[in-house]
Write a protein that holds these residues in place. Sequence first.
Motif, PDB file in Angstrom:
ATOM      1  N   LEU A  80      35.294  35.958  42.164  1.00  0.00           N
ATOM      2  CA  LEU A  80      36.163  35.754  43.324  1.00  0.00           C
ATOM      3  C   LEU A  80      36.593  37.068  43.954  1.00  0.00           C
ATOM      4  CD1 LEU A  80      38.326  32.787  42.087  1.00  0.00           C
ATOM      5  CD2 LEU A  80      37.116  32.869  44.239  1.00  0.00           C
ATOM      6  N   TYR A  83      33.006  39.537  44.671  1.00  0.00           N
ATOM      7  CA  TYR A  83      31.945  39.060  45.556  1.00  0.00           C
ATOM      8  C   TYR A  83      32.467  38.209  46.706  1.00  0.00           C
ATOM      9  CZ  TYR A  83      28.968  41.113  42.094  1.00  0.00           C
ATOM     10  OH  TYR A  83      28.377  42.028  41.266  1.00  0.00           O
ATOM     11  N   LEU A  84      33.587  37.487  46.482  1.00  0.00           N
ATOM     12  CA  LEU A  84      34.165  36.735  47.602  1.00  0.00           C
ATOM     13  C   LEU A  84      35.383  37.446  48.183  1.00  0.00           C
ATOM     14  CD1 LEU A  84      33.781  33.070  46.302  1.00  0.00           C
ATOM     15  CD2 LEU A  84      32.440  34.248  48.041  1.00  0.00           C
ATOM     16  N   LEU A  85      35.648  38.655  47.686  1.00  0.00           N
ATOM     17  CA  LEU A  85      36.689  39.524  48.242  1.00  0.00           C
ATOM     18  C   LEU A  85      38.047  38.844  48.370  1.00  0.00           C
ATOM     19  CD1 LEU A  85      34.575  41.166  51.085  1.00  0.00           C
ATOM     20  CD2 LEU A  85      34.864  41.931  48.731  1.00  0.00           C
ATOM     21  N   SER A  86      38.416  38.052  47.348  1.00  0.00           N
ATOM     22  CA  SER A  86      39.720  37.398  47.414  1.00  0.00           C
ATOM     23  C   SER A  86      40.806  38.378  46.985  1.00  0.00           C
ATOM     24  CB  SER A  86      39.741  36.169  46.519  1.00  0.00           C
ATOM     25  OG  SER A  86      39.719  36.564  45.170  1.00  0.00           O
ATOM     26  N   ASN A  87      42.026  38.040  47.325  1.00  0.00           N
ATOM     27  CA  ASN A  87      43.180  38.859  46.981  1.00  0.00           C
ATOM     28  C   ASN A  87      43.350  38.915  45.457  1.00  0.00           C
ATOM     29  OD1 ASN A  87      45.999  39.193  46.207  1.00  0.00           O
ATOM     30  ND2 ASN A  87      46.388  39.271  48.391  1.00  0.00           N
ATOM     31  N   LEU A 301      40.797  46.608  48.308  1.00  0.00           N
ATOM     32  CA  LEU A 301      39.578  45.848  48.543  1.00  0.00           C
ATOM     33  C   LEU A 301      38.399  46.790  48.725  1.00  0.00           C
ATOM     34  CD1 LEU A 301      39.487  42.807  48.798  1.00  0.00           C
ATOM     35  CD2 LEU A 301      39.480  43.073  51.271  1.00  0.00           C
ATOM     36  N   THR A 303      34.786  46.762  50.292  1.00  0.00           N
ATOM     37  CA  THR A 303      33.894  45.956  51.104  1.00  0.00           C
ATOM     38  C   THR A 303      32.759  46.848  51.569  1.00  0.00           C
ATOM     39  OG1 THR A 303      35.240  46.514  52.985  1.00  0.00           O
ATOM     40  CG2 THR A 303      35.694  44.437  51.936  1.00  0.00           C
ATOM     41  N   ASP A 305      29.155  47.570  53.244  1.00  0.00           N
ATOM     42  CA  ASP A 305      28.465  47.011  54.410  1.00  0.00           C
ATOM     43  C   ASP A 305      29.418  46.543  55.497  1.00  0.00           C
ATOM     44  OD1 ASP A 305      26.333  47.197  52.646  1.00  0.00           O
ATOM     45  OD2 ASP A 305      26.602  45.115  52.037  1.00  0.00           O
ATOM     46  N   LEU A 306      30.691  46.881  55.422  1.00  0.00           N
ATOM     47  CA  LEU A 306      31.575  46.378  56.471  1.00  0.00           C
ATOM     48  C   LEU A 306      31.824  47.474  57.501  1.00  0.00           C
ATOM     49  CD1 LEU A 306      34.285  44.159  54.817  1.00  0.00           C
ATOM     50  CD2 LEU A 306      32.095  43.553  55.768  1.00  0.00           C
TER      51      LEU A 306
END
Lengths: 306, 353
Positions: A80, A83-87, A301, A303, A305-306
Amino acid sequence: MDLFIAIFQGIIVASTPLVLAAVGELVVEKSGVLNLGVEGMMIIGAVTSFIVTYETGSHFLGLIAAVISAGLIASLFGLLTQYLLSNQVATGLALTLFGLGLASLIGQTYSGISLNAFPVFDVYLLTEIPIIGSLLFNFDYLIYLSIIIVVSVYYFLNKTKLGLVLTAIGDSHDSAHSLGYSVKMVRSLAIIFGGSCAGLGGAYLSLVQTPMWVENMTAGRGWIALAIVVFAVWRPLWVLVGAYIFGGITIIQLHVQAVGVNIGAQYMSMMPYLVTIIVLVFISMNKNRLAVNAPNCLNKLFTSDL
Amino acid sequence: MFTLQKKDTIDQSSLYTVPLIAIGCSLIFVFILFLLIGKNPFLAIFIIFIEPLLSVFGLSELIVKATPLIIIALGLSIGFRAGVWNIGAEGQFTIGALFGGAAILAFYPTSGIWILPLSFFIAIGGGILWGMIPAFFKARFNTNEILVSLMLTYVAILFLSGMVYGPLKNPEGFNFPESRLFHDSGTLPIIFPGTRAHIGFLIALFLAGLMHYLLKRHKFGFHVKVSGESTRALVFSGRTANYMVYLSFIISGAFAGLAGVIEVSGPVGQLVPAIPVGYGFTAIIVAFLGRLNPFGIFFAGLLLALTYIGGEAAQIRLGLPNAITGVFQGVLLFSLLAAEAFTKYEVSLKKMR
């Protein structure tokens, strides 16, 4: 002297779950991730190790079960947050709530059963040495394992390449990423390691400390483990010091009550929590000490590729 | 594996779709869980999620349980918007219950319409006081507010227990660890006669409206929004960086303290050591499920209250442990956080190198 030995042994036994959980979380935080789910991973370790030990009669298999199950739910946290970048804060809380609930659910039919005592590390002659024998050589082997894990983590973080990469990722994930290191992979592995350690800590509670399963038996130890990591200023060997101090407060408070000091039991029980707060404040007051070892990217966080 | 690309704009409909998807996923999870432990999943889900809504008793209990959840979550949402993590609402709730309850007990035989407002005032003060401790250390020394507020929760629960076993124990209570029952001037009026549904629910509804107004129309809402974006922006808008830390803890402390006194003067009616039952923690899920939006929180509070009542019903009727509530709540928060990723980011599959 007997009382002294009893207190000393009590402190070591009370501290070991904290040592295990805290050293695991230290590695996670060094990689730049804050996992607040320690409590949930501990209780999952406690319940699965109890059930497996009860059903198979093997303490060893119980420990393996704790390592695997707590590592598994830690990897859910990893999926989470990485890979899903959750808090991270919210996901850690969810892990704690989920772990506590799931543990009560699967442990429902096992509550109140007790297990055989955990085998004591018994080297014949060493244990017979007066005083020192009882002080150093009269414990279950998990206590020695916990110390070995701490020393290995110290060695890993300071002397191995992968350990230095992990620290670098915790300090600046963007630079580490541009150098070609896989931030998410290293962090995910750290999270699983942290979970397994917390699981072992939980197993220590239900197999050794009180060899039975009781609902919510971790009773906030996961949170104290998080405080110990800050107390140790992210240095592995100081985790031992921190955990033994906290274990010490718990045990000494029990003995003070037993001697009959007339303060309400509730006020004595507040001690570990109040001391944690005071220690946290003192440590954060000293910014220079924190700055050296604190991972810069903690709870930030990543991220790509952002 | 897959990659995430940040979307330029967040789809407005995600306000509704994300919570609904999360609820759906959680239901599927518990459905499978019931199958695994050998209970009829349709029956279990009916008993937990539908049946309480079909009776007056169930509905009134829903209101009773939702009230503290909504009020605490409304307060927490301000800090969460601004990145200030008050995890210790349970402690502030407990202190509110203790302070408010003690105020009611202090005037024991006296009756008067002023007793409840006074106790509310004192409870809110207590909640703020308890919240100010982590806020002060955070603002002054940058001490981690998560750990401090959490440790203070344990201290608050033990303090309540110490008081109820000690000075606040009912002198005519045969040494049981509980206070006197509050008399009529110290209990909240009931909305529907014959149930426990009390006026506190209307307070929760009012606070949701007030919060909506403040966030939309007032300068306060602007500061909250700006500080969530970045600390620097907040400083440019004319406030210090610590402004939001103090404000968040004052608001969440006040709301949690208020919820505490409403709980003791409403359904409980006296001080007992078991007043803190985890509302402060569940309220964190309520705040997230409600997307930190006041009316979202209102409905999320009702849903989470349903899991409590349904959990109790499942315990009695199906022999399931009460912990099923905790499992559902944890899974709900997990699914919510995962579903959020799909609204903030464009997910695309890519080949492994």
